[in-house]
Structure formats: C-alpha cells, structure tokens
Design an enzyme around this catalytic site. Structure first.
Site, mmCIF file in Angstrom:
data_model
loop_
_atom_site.group_PDB
_atom_site.id
_atom_site.type_symbol
_atom_site.label_atom_id
_atom_site.label_comp_id
_atom_site.label_asym_id
_atom_site.label_seq_id
_atom_site.Cartn_x
_atom_site.Cartn_y
_atom_site.Cartn_z
ATOM 1 N N LYS A 115 11.337 -6.083 -6.884
ATOM 2 C CA LYS A 115 10.328 -6.369 -5.992
ATOM 3 C C LYS A 115 9.744 -7.679 -6.058
ATOM 4 C CE LYS A 115 10.206 -3.158 -2.436
ATOM 5 N NZ LYS A 115 9.409 -2.684 -2.514
ATOM 6 N N TYR A 134 23.705 -9.450 6.964
ATOM 7 C CA TYR A 134 24.844 -9.660 5.349
ATOM 8 C C TYR A 134 25.028 -8.279 4.964
ATOM 9 C CZ TYR A 134 23.028 -14.546 4.483
ATOM 10 O OH TYR A 134 23.003 -15.474 4.987
ATOM 11 N N CYS A 168 -24.479 -33.582 17.993
ATOM 12 C CA CYS A 168 -23.617 -32.646 16.693
ATOM 13 C C CYS A 168 -23.243 -33.144 15.553
ATOM 14 C CB CYS A 168 -22.700 -32.220 17.343
ATOM 15 S SG CYS A 168 -21.517 -30.606 16.429
ATOM 16 N N SER A 183 18.450 5.226 -0.866
ATOM 17 C CA SER A 183 17.824 3.883 -1.403
ATOM 18 C C SER A 183 17.497 3.717 -2.469
ATOM 19 C CB SER A 183 16.328 4.375 -1.144
ATOM 20 O OG SER A 183 15.224 4.010 -0.714
ATOM 21 N N LEU A 184 16.264 3.045 -2.752
ATOM 22 C CA LEU A 184 16.692 1.878 -3.836
ATOM 23 C C LEU A 184 15.934 2.642 -4.792
ATOM 24 C CD1 LEU A 184 17.810 -0.664 -3.044
ATOM 25 C CD2 LEU A 184 19.174 0.445 -4.730
ATOM 26 N N ASP A 224 15.020 -8.112 3.963
ATOM 27 C CA ASP A 224 14.473 -7.394 4.449
ATOM 28 C C ASP A 224 14.339 -7.368 6.413
ATOM 29 O OD1 ASP A 224 11.935 -5.518 4.194
ATOM 30 O OD2 ASP A 224 10.439 -7.262 4.436
ATOM 31 N N GLU A 232 21.722 -9.534 -5.819
ATOM 32 C CA GLU A 232 22.026 -9.929 -4.273
ATOM 33 C C GLU A 232 19.820 -10.241 -3.776
ATOM 34 O OE1 GLU A 232 24.145 -7.084 -2.844
ATOM 35 O OE2 GLU A 232 25.538 -7.077 -4.218
ATOM 36 N N CYS A 240 -18.296 -27.283 21.096
ATOM 37 C CA CYS A 240 -19.578 -27.716 21.295
ATOM 38 C C CYS A 240 -19.637 -28.295 22.156
ATOM 39 C CB CYS A 240 -19.959 -27.827 19.586
ATOM 40 S SG CYS A 240 -21.615 -29.239 19.957
ATOM 41 N N GLU A 250 0.489 -1.273 0.066
ATOM 42 C CA GLU A 250 -0.123 0.197 0.127
ATOM 43 C C GLU A 250 0.936 1.281 0.298
ATOM 44 O OE1 GLU A 250 -3.489 0.218 -0.195
ATOM 45 O OE2 GLU A 250 -3.438 2.598 0.972
ATOM 46 N N TYR A 251 1.747 1.258 0.645
ATOM 47 C CA TYR A 251 2.580 2.514 0.531
ATOM 48 C C TYR A 251 3.879 2.694 -0.591
ATOM 49 C CZ TYR A 251 6.781 5.238 2.234
ATOM 50 O OH TYR A 251 7.872 6.655 2.141
ATOM 51 N N ASP A 252 4.099 1.228 -0.716
ATOM 52 C CA ASP A 252 4.607 1.863 -1.832
ATOM 53 C C ASP A 252 3.617 1.991 -3.252
ATOM 54 O OD1 ASP A 252 6.807 0.768 -1.883
ATOM 55 O OD2 ASP A 252 6.796 -1.168 -2.331
ATOM 56 N N ARG A 295 20.748 3.742 9.174
ATOM 57 C CA ARG A 295 21.160 5.150 7.401
ATOM 58 C C ARG A 295 20.185 6.204 8.173
ATOM 59 N NH1 ARG A 295 17.011 3.512 2.681
ATOM 60 N NH2 ARG A 295 15.359 3.366 4.196
ATOM 61 N N LYS A 310 22.830 -4.549 -9.169
ATOM 62 C CA LYS A 310 23.782 -3.358 -9.351
ATOM 63 C C LYS A 310 24.845 -4.201 -10.394
ATOM 64 C CE LYS A 310 23.374 -3.690 -4.095
ATOM 65 N NZ LYS A 310 24.349 -4.043 -3.073
ATOM 66 N N CYS A 318 -23.884 -23.602 20.116
ATOM 67 C CA CYS A 318 -23.561 -24.410 18.691
ATOM 68 C C CYS A 318 -24.323 -23.988 17.779
ATOM 69 C CB CYS A 318 -23.597 -25.259 18.196
ATOM 70 S SG CYS A 318 -22.617 -26.095 16.600
ATOM 71 N N GLU A 370 22.983 -5.697 5.747
ATOM 72 C CA GLU A 370 21.554 -5.850 6.434
ATOM 73 C C GLU A 370 21.489 -6.406 7.826
ATOM 74 O OE1 GLU A 370 19.042 -3.859 4.762
ATOM 75 O OE2 GLU A 370 17.614 -4.656 4.887
ATOM 76 N N CYS A 372 -26.126 -27.610 15.670
ATOM 77 C CA CYS A 372 -26.574 -28.340 17.101
ATOM 78 C C CYS A 372 -27.584 -27.601 17.704
ATOM 79 C CB CYS A 372 -26.084 -29.735 16.951
ATOM 80 S SG CYS A 372 -24.860 -28.880 18.589
ATOM 81 N N LYS A 394 17.024 -9.083 -2.099
ATOM 82 C CA LYS A 394 16.503 -8.118 -1.342
ATOM 83 C C LYS A 394 16.239 -8.300 0.541
ATOM 84 C CE LYS A 394 14.798 -3.263 -1.046
ATOM 85 N NZ LYS A 394 14.123 -3.358 0.119
HETATM 86 N N1 LIG Z 1 4.488 -0.280 5.267
HETATM 87 C C1 LIG Z 1 4.692 1.103 5.322
HETATM 88 O O1 LIG Z 1 3.967 2.188 5.829
HETATM 89 C C2 LIG Z 1 5.932 1.716 5.018
HETATM 90 C C3 LIG Z 1 7.075 3.141 5.010
HETATM 91 C C4 LIG Z 1 7.705 3.721 4.887
HETATM 92 C C5 LIG Z 1 8.841 2.900 3.624
HETATM 93 N N2 LIG Z 1 8.339 1.741 3.497
HETATM 94 C C6 LIG Z 1 9.170 0.119 2.653
HETATM 95 O O2 LIG Z 1 10.576 0.195 2.819
HETATM 96 C C7 LIG Z 1 10.600 -0.374 1.952
HETATM 97 C C8 LIG Z 1 10.908 1.391 1.449
HETATM 98 O O3 LIG Z 1 12.122 1.675 1.918
HETATM 99 P P1 LIG Z 1 13.593 2.274 1.846
HETATM 100 O O4 LIG Z 1 13.475 3.231 1.327
HETATM 101 O O5 LIG Z 1 14.115 1.473 2.797
HETATM 102 O O6 LIG Z 1 14.273 1.334 0.667
HETATM 103 P P2 LIG Z 1 14.322 0.150 0.259
HETATM 104 O O7 LIG Z 1 13.656 -0.638 1.010
HETATM 105 O O8 LIG Z 1 13.381 -0.227 -0.922
HETATM 106 O O9 LIG Z 1 15.248 -0.031 -0.826
HETATM 107 C C9 LIG Z 1 16.777 0.246 0.173
HETATM 108 C C10 LIG Z 1 16.856 -1.097 1.185
HETATM 109 O O10 LIG Z 1 17.095 -2.281 0.838
HETATM 110 C C11 LIG Z 1 17.719 -2.475 1.889
HETATM 111 N N3 LIG Z 1 18.337 -3.960 1.114
HETATM 112 C C12 LIG Z 1 18.080 -4.706 1.420
HETATM 113 N N4 LIG Z 1 19.201 -5.579 0.553
HETATM 114 C C13 LIG Z 1 20.084 -5.314 -0.090
HETATM 115 C C14 LIG Z 1 21.014 -5.137 -1.350
HETATM 116 N N5 LIG Z 1 21.955 -6.719 -1.300
HETATM 117 N N6 LIG Z 1 21.897 -3.976 -1.622
HETATM 118 C C15 LIG Z 1 21.339 -2.849 -0.945
HETATM 119 N N7 LIG Z 1 19.923 -2.757 -0.135
HETATM 120 C C16 LIG Z 1 19.597 -3.800 0.422
HETATM 121 C C17 LIG Z 1 18.614 -1.279 2.388
HETATM 122 O O11 LIG Z 1 18.353 -1.909 4.098
HETATM 123 C C18 LIG Z 1 18.137 -0.179 1.718
HETATM 124 O O12 LIG Z 1 18.703 0.661 2.759
HETATM 125 C C19 LIG Z 1 9.928 -0.556 0.710
HETATM 126 O O13 LIG Z 1 9.434 -1.367 0.163
HETATM 127 C C20 LIG Z 1 8.392 0.621 1.757
HETATM 128 O O14 LIG Z 1 7.172 -0.448 0.996
HETATM 129 C C21 LIG Z 1 6.706 0.558 4.147
HETATM 130 ZN ZN LIG Z 2 -22.918 -28.468 17.849
#
Ligand SMILES: NC(=O)c1ccc[n+]([C@@H]2O[C@H](COP(=O)([O-])OP(=O)(O)OC[C@H]3O[C@@H](n4cnc5c(N)ncnc54)[C@H](O)[C@@H]3O)[C@@H](O)[C@H]2O)c1
Ligand SMILES: [Zn+2]
Length: 672
Positions: free
Chosen positions: A315, A224, A433, A82-83, A118, A114, A427, A35-37, A137, A291, A409, A174, A412, A116
């Site tokens: 993603k 990592y 039943c 960020s990315l 979380d 690589e 129940c 939803e944020y995205d 960060r 990258k 229930c 990360e 029954c 990504k």
């Molecule tokens: N749910 C919410 O309310 C909410 C709010 C803000 C952000 N977000 C989420 O956060 C993300 C955006 O956040 P962002 O600005 O940190 O950017 P991002 O997560 O899109 O990308 C940058 C981050 O990726 C991470 N990363 C993981 N593996 C990596 C790798 N191999 N190489 C490089 N980076 C790596 C690093 O932490 C880096 O800071 C989105 O997924 C967004 O949905 C969610």
């Molecule tokens: Zn029952």
C-alpha cells in the site's frame, strides 16, 4: 482472564462488519480506508496471538460482502480472493522470505509488479471468444450478475480479437473510473444539487452496481485486466506477465505500468517509482500488487483463508484520514471574500501534517453538513490542498455546534453581504477593510481608474506596510517630502508622484465609480451607471430597482452597487475623497430629439483592439447609442473587427453585415 481481549476482539469484528457492509455492499463507506485497515490490523494481531479464537465468520477470513438484492447471483467456479497487505519495505522482505521458505528455494524469484487499481474486481466470462457473463467479486464465492452493465463499458471487448483464445476463458480485472471522468461526474452532480461521490472507487462501484444499465452507460468507466480464472480448451502462457500480454493481444486492456522484475529490491524500487508517478496517472491507485510471476510456483504456494500466498498488496501512504474539526475561523481575502477555515486536530495525511483546511463557502458547509466537533475525513491527494471530503456522522458528539457565518467582517466590522445566487459571502467595506486595502488601492490608481502615473504595486505595498495610507483618500494627504522615505523614491520621483496624484483628481464620474472597486462593476458598467444617473448622489441613492434599469446591470450587480453605498465605512471614504478635491465634469445628455450616431444599432466587437480596451470600446459604443452583443446574427447591424478577427468576421461577411475596423470606431468617438 482474557475477557478484555475477547471483548476487544468482538468489538473489532462488529466494527469491521459494519464498515465492510457500508463499503462492499452499499458503496458508501463511512470511514477512510486507513482507519479500516488499522482496525483490521488490530484484529489480525489478536488472532495471531490466539489462533483458537479465529472463527469462520471473522472479517479476517472473509472476502468482500454479500451480493446486492436485485441482481441475480453468479457462483464463481474459482473463488475470487482478496490480498494480504504490506505497509513498508520490511513487510515486503518478510513476504519474500515466507515465499522462499515455503518453496524451500533460495534462487531468485521473478515478480510481476502491477499498480493496485482503486476500483472493483470483476470477472468476465468469454465463451468461444464472446463475452457471455460478467460478475462482481461479491463475497468471493458468489457475486452479482452485472453482464448488462459491463457491456456498456467501452474498454471491455464484447468479442475477443484473434482466434487462438481458449474456448472458455475467465478474465479478471478492475473496473475503475479515471480521475478526469470522476471529476466531471462530480461537477455535474454538484451543479444539479445531487449527491457527489467521495472518491473514484465509490463512483466506479456505485456506477457498476446499478440496476439500470442505462445509468451505467452514462458513467465514465474503464477496465484493466490483471488475472485469469477459468481456462478450458487451450493452455495459456506459464507466467503472470506473459498471460497478461496474451490477454492484451486478444483486446483486453493491460495497464501500461506493469513490469516483471527479478528481485525483491527491484520490487521496492518499482513501488517507489510508481509512488512518484501516482499523481500523474490518469486513474487512482492505492498501492502496487506484487505477484510471484511463475504459475507453477503460484500453484505450489497456494492460498490462506482469503488471499493467495503468492501475492501481496504493497500500500501507499493514505490520502484520506480522519480527524476532529475543533473550530472554524473566518478569513477575509484580498477581494473581501469570507472563507471558513477548518481548524483541525493535526493529522498526518498524504505525506504532511494537516491542521487547517478550507471549507470554501456556506454552500460547501451545507453540502457536507459539517458541525464543529465532528469527526471529518480529510483528503489530500498529491500537492492539492487538503479538503474535507466527508463527515463521519455516526461519530458526532452531543455537544457538536453549528457553523455560523459572521454578519460582520471579522477584520473591519463592515456588513457582510451574500448576494443571492452567489456562494461567497463578502465584506462590503471594500474601501475601508484592512484585508482588502492593498487590492483596493492598486485598483484605485490603475490605468482605467484614476490612472495615477508612477504609483505602481511596489509603491502601494510600501505605503500600506508603513501605514501611510489606509484608504484611497489618504493618498492625497502627504507631501513630496514624506514619500521620499519609500525605496527608490528620490525627491524628483516623489514630486512626480505628488503631481500625478494631483492631476488624477480631475477625472470623470465613470472612472470614479470604476475606481471604487465595487464587485463586478467593470469600466463599461461604471460608464453605463454614470451615464444613466449623471450624478454620484443619484447613484448612491438609487434603489435596486432603479439600478437594474441601467443597461448591462442585472440583479447581482445591482445588489453589489446598492450594498456598497449602504456601508457607512465606504461612504465615509467617498466623502473624504471628495473633500480631497476629486472632481469631474458634469455629464451632458444629448438634447431630446438629437439622435445618437449609433442609436438602436446592434453592434458586435471582435478581434484584438490596439487603441482601445475592450471595455472602453464597449462603453464608447453604448455611449453612442449602440446595443453591444456577444455574437453575430441576422439582427446584428454592425461588426467592429480588430486584428486577427476569426469566425465572427467570417459570419458577418456571410450575412452581409456592415464591418468597421478599429480606426473607424475611434474616428466616430473623436468626432461624434
Ligand atoms: N473504508 C471502509 O470502510 C472500508 C471497508 C472495507 C474495506 N475497505 C478497503 O478495501 C480494501 C480491502 O478490500 P479487499 O478485500 O477488496 O482487498 P484489497 O483491495 O486489499 O485487494 C484485493 C483487490 O485488489 C484489487 N486489485 C487492484 N489491482 C489489482 C491487481 N493488479 N491485481 C490483483 N488485484 C487487484 C482487486 O479488486 C482485488 O479484489 C482495503 O483497502 C480497505 O481499506 C475499506
Ligand atoms: Zn472587512
């Protein structure tokens, strides 16, 4: 003219700011990432059309969130960015095209691929091979000093291996919480009634940004490395991949899934391959990061406001989505458990459309604080059944209504019991039943219950499906001719079945009590109850206090027994069974003064028995006057050891405790 669009822009900025703060600063997001995205994509679309509206404070121009108070701040010598995002293969091909256009180069480019991870990005500064500072960060320019917390993470070396590292080296990577550790942490929190984390990312961020490093130390965090920042005093390799290998040699963990490939089509294959592996990885990822591998090309490409031009995050489809809880229905399971099932506005998540999700039980409903009409976050990871992960409370409508558990229930209309200390409501009309019918009947005829030969599961299923029986008493009401309608039931086997049913009418009170399928009343408990009260009448009229006096019966079992006999549907079936001629010999208590052979002896059972079931053996020992316990200690008088007995046997031998084999017990049972 454009005021509508400008208003929309302002609203998007405001929402993104709010949710960014909850996510980056509070580690407590309210909406799913997807939803944020989407909000961010809407903002980017408007800004792309009207670049003149882009302001420095737009969420599209900024990284992360401000540092938390309470931490000292660290200024990053090189900004942590960020990315950009790609959501499909074409986005990725566009990325490749942008890169080639900018480089004015049509030769093929190598990409470092690589997972990504979380978790959250950290910067680790090593001076002369020693970790001197760690930071989050933050907003990209300034982060929080979390050195003390990071020192507690086992995967991060405090001192680099080897000696060929640069004098100053900033490693970026990360910090994340492996799935297993996350589940254990949440299970512990749940047990203690504490708040659980919605997902491993929040858990990692919340654990790392603790003011007290002792708390961080108890959290299962890992790390990592994926990039290098400041380097002074020595040159590093000139590709991303080689650099990571160098870091690895110095003791910094490198994700084993990282690959270097030489075309964008191979990147697409990599993305797919990792997507298929996603569930089996020990850590959560939300995509792959691509990258440009050559450092000199990276330098040429440079940056836009908040992200490098040489990298992109591709993603995976979201595993969390939002939807509306339209209603809650209650299902009755085959053992009588009543489960609230969420009826959802259909939503596409984790690769499927979800319109139902279990809410498990009343505790779970209370823990989530969920109401009908709420916006909820649905999580579906892999093949796991969809779960309601959280409620978006800020979107609760005024007409939201509470979820009320039925007192009867839904199948029954028997009373629903919820025994104190148990999460599940059930129940109590077990014998009556419809939802529980097949299970109740299978149990009723099983070997340790009425032991009806030739009345297997298939027979029961057919009898119920054909509506020939509704309660156990009906089993005794048909003729051999009537059962020949069943599959593979010739006249001969039909007669056999009727004979077996007739024979089973002669039983014992213990078996009869067991056959009723009362919750948690196994064969041993049934035997104890029968011996204690001697008659069915006494059992059915016993109060909870009286029931608790029976050996092995605690409050929960007493409540189950008590409630069972209070449900008129059940007692009607019992009356019917007696009317069909079920009977048992009266229980003869030993006369006063006559000692039971094992009176007062503490006995332990171990190993596997071949002639008796565990339960039968236990019940028999109790009938002989013994107290049966689970572990061998000095207080143990006798160990009955079956085949392949292990540590309990050794311990009993060490303690010089009398040891019997199974036959000795059987002999005693037979000869009294
Ligand atoms: N749910 C919410 O309310 C909410 C709010 C803000 C952000 N977000 C989420 O956060 C993300 C955006 O956040 P962002 O600005 O940190 O950017 P991002 O997560 O899109 O990308 C940058 C981050 O990726 C991470 N990363 C993981 N593996 C990596 C790798 N191999 N190489 C490089 N980076 C790596 C690093 O932490 C880096 O800071 C989105 O997924 C967004 O949905 C969610
Ligand atoms: Zn029952």
């Amino acid at each position: 003219m454009n005021t509508d669009l400008q208003q929309q822009l302002a609203s998007l900025k405001q929402q993104l700011d709010y949710h960014g703060h909850r996510y980056y600063v509070e580690d407590n997001p309210e909406i799913p990432d997807a939803e944020y995205d989407r909000l961010m994509q809407q903002l980017l679309a408007i800004e792309a059309e009207h670049p003149e509206w882009i302001t420095n404070d737009s969420p599209s121009q900024r990284v992360g969130g401000a540092a938390l108070e309470g931490f000292t701040q660290v200024t990053h010598e090189i900004a942590m960015l960020s990315l950009g995002n790609a959501f499909n293969d074409d986005d990725l091909r566009d990325f490749q095209k942008r890169v080639q256009d900018r480089l004015r180069d049509n030769s093929s480019i190598s990409y470092c691929c690589e997972p990504k991870l979380d978790g959250l990005a950290v910067s680790l500064m090593y001076e002369n091979g020693v970790l001197v500072q760690a930071a989050t960060r933050g907003d990209g320019a300034t982060g929080e000093n979390i050195t003390h917390n990071v020192r507690t993470i086992g995967a991060i070396p405090l001192r680099l291996r080897g000696d060929d590292w640069p004098q100053r080296l900033e490693v970026r990577g990360e910090v994340f919480m492996p799935k297993k550790g996350f589940e254990e942490l949440n299970a512990k929190a749940l047990k203690k009634g504490l708040k659980t984390f919605a997902n491993p990312r929040n858990a990692a961020a919340g654990s790392l940004r603790q003011l007290d490093p002792k708390i961080t130390a108890t959290r299962p965090l890992s790390f990592y490395a994926y990039a290098v920042g400041v380097v002074e005093g020595r040159e590093l390799a000139d590709t991303q991949y080689q650099r990571l290998c160098q870091l690895k040699a110095w003791g910094l963990p490198m994700c084993p899934e990282i690959r270097c490939v030489d075309s964008i089509e191979s990147v697409i294959e990599y993305h797919q391959m990792i997507g298929e592996k996603r569930q089996s990885l020990g850590y959560e990822i939300d995509g792959v990061v691509i990258k440009v591998d050559q450092l000199d090309l990276q330098l040429q490409l440079g940056f836009v406001a908040r992200a490098p031009r040489w990298a992109i995050a591709y993603k995976f489809p979201a595993q969390e989505e939002m939807t509306i809880l339209n209603n809650v229905e209650f299902q009755v399971g085959r053992t009588g458990a009543i489960t609230p099932v969420a009826k959802l506005e259909p939503v596409f998540v984790g690769g499927v459309t979800v319109s139902n999700a279990t809410l498990h039980n009343a505790d779970e409903v209370a823990r989530l604080g969920v109401m009908i009409g709420d916006t909820v976050i649905i999580r579906r990871a892999g093949d796991v059944i969809p779960q309601i992960a959280a409620v978006v409370e800020s979107r609760r409508p005024d007409n939201a209504t509470a979820i009320v558990f039925p007192t009867e229930c839904p199948v029954c209309q028997s009373k629903v019991e919820r025994v104190e200390g148990e999460a599940v409501a059930r129940c109590s009309g077990g014998l009556f039943c419809q939802a529980q019918r097949k299970e109740a009947l299978k149990h009723f005829v099983s070997r340790k219950a009425l032991d009806v030969d030739g009345c297997g599961e298939k027979v029961i299923e057919q009898l119920v499906d054909r509506e020939m029986v509704t309660t156990p008493a009906d089993l005794f009401k048909f003729s051999a001719g009537e059962v020949t309608v069943l599959e593979r039931m010739g006249p001969k086997s039909a007669q056999k079945l009727i004979d077996a049913l007739t024979a089973s009418k002669q039983t014992t009170l213990a078996r009869f009590i067991y056959s009723l399928g009362i919750r948690e009343v196994g064969e041993a408990t049934a035997a104890n109850v029968a011996n204690y009260f001697e008659t069915l009448e006494a059992i059915s009229q016993a109060s909870k206090e009286q029931l608790i006096k029976v050996p092995d019966v605690g409050e929960v079992v007493a409540a189950h027994l008590f409630n069972f006999f209070r449900e008129p549907h059940n007692t009607a079936v019992i009356d019917d069974l007696l009317a069909q001629g079920i009977h048992w010999p009266a229980i003869e208590k030993p006369q006063a003064g006559v000692e039971l052979p094992l009176e007062g002896k503490v006995v332990v059972l171990t190993g596997s028995l071949s002639q008796l079931t565990r339960g039968d053996a236990k019940a028999a020992l109790q009938a002989l006057g013994a107290k049966v316990t689970g572990s061998v200690s000095k207080k143990t008088d006798l160990l009955v050891a079956g085949e392949a007995a292990g540590s309990k046997l050794t311990k009993a031998q060490d303690l010089n405790i009398e040891i019997w084999n199974e036959q000795q017990l059987v002999d005693l049972i037979n000869n009294g």
